[in-house]
Scaffold this motif. Structure first.
Motif, PDB file in Angstrom:
ATOM      1  N   MET A 177      -6.921   7.326  -3.659  1.00 46.84           N
ATOM      2  CA  MET A 177      -6.214   6.280  -4.400  1.00 46.84           C
ATOM      3  C   MET A 177      -7.148   5.671  -5.441  1.00 46.84           C
ATOM      4  O   MET A 177      -8.312   5.423  -5.196  1.00 46.84           O
ATOM      5  CB  MET A 177      -5.744   5.203  -3.414  1.00 46.84           C
ATOM      6  N   GLU A 206      -9.788   6.342   6.888  1.00 49.50           N
ATOM      7  CA  GLU A 206      -8.626   7.136   7.321  1.00 49.50           C
ATOM      8  C   GLU A 206      -8.893   7.919   8.602  1.00 49.50           C
ATOM      9  O   GLU A 206      -8.065   7.946   9.503  1.00 49.50           O
ATOM     10  CB  GLU A 206      -8.205   8.109   6.210  1.00 49.50           C
ATOM     11  N   ARG A 212       0.575   4.067   0.832  1.00 52.45           N
ATOM     12  CA  ARG A 212       0.490   4.995   1.969  1.00 52.45           C
ATOM     13  C   ARG A 212       1.336   4.562   3.162  1.00 52.45           C
ATOM     14  O   ARG A 212       1.544   5.329   4.088  1.00 52.45           O
ATOM     15  CB  ARG A 212      -0.979   5.151   2.404  1.00 52.45           C
ATOM     16  N   ASP A 227       0.861  -1.176   0.000  1.00 53.83           N
ATOM     17  CA  ASP A 227       0.000   0.000   0.000  1.00 53.83           C
ATOM     18  C   ASP A 227       0.904   1.234   0.000  1.00 53.83           C
ATOM     19  O   ASP A 227       1.732   1.386   0.901  1.00 53.83           O
ATOM     20  CB  ASP A 227      -0.895  -0.007   1.254  1.00 53.83           C
ATOM     21  N   ASP A 247     -12.756   5.140   0.308  1.00 55.29           N
ATOM     22  CA  ASP A 247     -11.304   4.991   0.124  1.00 55.29           C
ATOM     23  C   ASP A 247     -10.625   4.568   1.430  1.00 55.29           C
ATOM     24  O   ASP A 247      -9.748   5.255   1.944  1.00 55.29           O
ATOM     25  CB  ASP A 247     -10.704   6.307  -0.388  1.00 55.29           C
ATOM     26  N   PRO A 248     -11.028   3.432   1.981  1.00 51.71           N
ATOM     27  CA  PRO A 248     -10.434   3.013   3.259  1.00 51.71           C
ATOM     28  C   PRO A 248      -9.075   2.341   3.058  1.00 51.71           C
ATOM     29  O   PRO A 248      -8.731   1.918   1.963  1.00 51.71           O
ATOM     30  CB  PRO A 248     -11.445   1.980   3.776  1.00 51.71           C
ATOM     31  N   LEU A 249      -8.306   2.278   4.161  1.00 59.01           N
ATOM     32  CA  LEU A 249      -7.115   1.439   4.173  1.00 59.01           C
ATOM     33  C   LEU A 249      -7.582  -0.013   4.182  1.00 59.01           C
ATOM     34  O   LEU A 249      -8.524  -0.359   4.899  1.00 59.01           O
ATOM     35  CB  LEU A 249      -6.308   1.682   5.453  1.00 59.01           C
ATOM     36  N   LEU A 250      -6.934  -0.849   3.374  1.00 57.91           N
ATOM     37  CA  LEU A 250      -7.300  -2.268   3.337  1.00 57.91           C
ATOM     38  C   LEU A 250      -6.255  -3.086   4.094  1.00 57.91           C
ATOM     39  O   LEU A 250      -5.069  -2.994   3.814  1.00 57.91           O
ATOM     40  CB  LEU A 250      -7.394  -2.756   1.885  1.00 57.91           C
ATOM     41  N   LYS A 251      -6.707  -3.835   5.070  1.00 60.03           N
ATOM     42  CA  LYS A 251      -5.797  -4.673   5.843  1.00 60.03           C
ATOM     43  C   LYS A 251      -6.204  -6.136   5.708  1.00 60.03           C
ATOM     44  O   LYS A 251      -7.361  -6.483   5.971  1.00 60.03           O
ATOM     45  CB  LYS A 251      -5.847  -4.268   7.322  1.00 60.03           C
ATOM     46  N   PRO A 252      -5.281  -6.984   5.296  1.00 62.88           N
ATOM     47  CA  PRO A 252      -5.642  -8.393   5.162  1.00 62.88           C
ATOM     48  C   PRO A 252      -5.905  -9.026   6.533  1.00 62.88           C
ATOM     49  O   PRO A 252      -5.186  -8.754   7.494  1.00 62.88           O
ATOM     50  CB  PRO A 252      -4.413  -9.012   4.502  1.00 62.88           C
ATOM     51  N   TYR A 294      -3.209 -12.977   9.141  1.00 62.08           N
ATOM     52  CA  TYR A 294      -2.371 -11.791   9.379  1.00 62.08           C
ATOM     53  C   TYR A 294      -2.712 -11.218  10.748  1.00 62.08           C
ATOM     54  O   TYR A 294      -3.756 -10.596  10.930  1.00 62.08           O
ATOM     55  CB  TYR A 294      -2.594 -10.759   8.278  1.00 62.08           C
TER      56      TYR A 294
END
Lengths: 146, 137
Positions: free
Chosen positions: B1, B131, A51, A49, B69-74, A91
């Motif tokens: 993004m 965010e 960011r 990512d 437009d969020p942060l993507l976390k696996p 994860y």
């Protein structure tokens, strides 16, 4: 090329140099009778990512898949190709920014045709993993491979 | 993004060949020595990377469509390897099974010549963090 006694120290130098593990720059760290630990060095073009400067999860899967396969070779004592059947990765938390990730996989059970593996990836403290994995591999018969 | 690919995906040479409105983004990846595992076969980790990226691309394009437009976390991924990946171009497409506010569940398939004969499939869960919320937390 496929058969013979497996010496993790010697063969890892060859097997980690070429192809996908070579492209990732995987490094051998240590091994025991049924486990292998490898390292995925930090690299900016492996970010997941834009960011956050953190290694993507894809290369971590490759790291663990490779460590798992090698743990089967050391447990078997021979260098024979294996194929991944099933691999699950949880994860636990993101790796630290610009941190290399180490992966240790243990082959805890083997049958004639399958090998069961579990492992952890960490960025410094093995007791505080970034990911845990478990997988099943199938041992391949070199005589039947083209 | 935008719905662009990650630096990792671009470094491996993945490309979007088709962007559907329903999250049906299709990814393609030519074979190269840097994707090889045992001689003459794709590395399992490279296939997993392609599957995961296709899942992210499908989710990202749907989120962009929704103006999010969020942060993507696996959270996790489970990969089934169905047949050997031969040294040729491969494709992968993700399908959103469930899209909530904080969590998305996806199914992804990878194939080579025939979409009806996948070489691998995956199920993945992704956490989405807005965010503003991530700054507070």
């Amino acid at each position: 090329m496929f058969q013979g006694t497996f010496d993790a120290d010697v063969l890892s130098r060859w097997v980690l140099k070429r192809a996908h593990p070579g492209w990732l720059g995987l490094r051998y760290r240590d091994h025991g009778s049924d486990w292998v630990e490898l390292e995925l060095p930090w690299r900016a073009d492996l970010i997941g990512d834009e960011r956050r400067p953190v290694l993507a999860s894809g290369p971590i899967i490759s790291l663990m898949d490779m460590a798992a396969g090698m743990s089967i070779w050391v447990a078997n004592g021979i260098f024979r190709p294996v194929a991944t059947l099933d691999l699950r990765v949880d994860y636990i938390r993101p790796a630290r920014e610009r941190a290399s990730v180490a992966g240790r996989a243990t082959c805890y059970r083997r049958t004639r045709s399958a090998a069961f593996v579990r492992g952890e990836a960490h960025d410094g403290d093995p007791k505080d993993p970034v990911a845990t994995v478990s997988g099943v591999f199938m041992t391949l018969d070199p005589a039947r491979m083209r | 993004m935008s719905a662009g690919l990650t630096p990792y995906a671009e470094a491996l040479g993945m490309r979007i060949v088709e962007g559907g409105e329903d999250g049906a983004t299709l990814l393609a990846l030519d074979f190269g020595h840097e994707l090889e595992g045992r001689p003459g076969a794709w590395h399992g980790g490279a296939i997993a990377g392609l599957l995961e990226t296709a899942g992210y691309a499908a989710l990202r394009s749907e989120l962009v469509r929704q103006g999010r437009d969020p942060l993507l976390k696996p959270i996790n991924i489970t990969v089934q390897y169905l047949s050997t990946g031969r040294p040729r171009e491969s494709f992968a497409r993700g399908r959103i099974v469930r899209l909530g506010r904080r969590n998305a569940n996806l199914e992804v398939e990878a194939w080579q010549d025939d979409p009806a004969k996948p070489i691998a499939s995956a199920v993945m869960n992704i956490l989405m963090v807005e965010e503003e919320a991530s700054k507070v937390l």
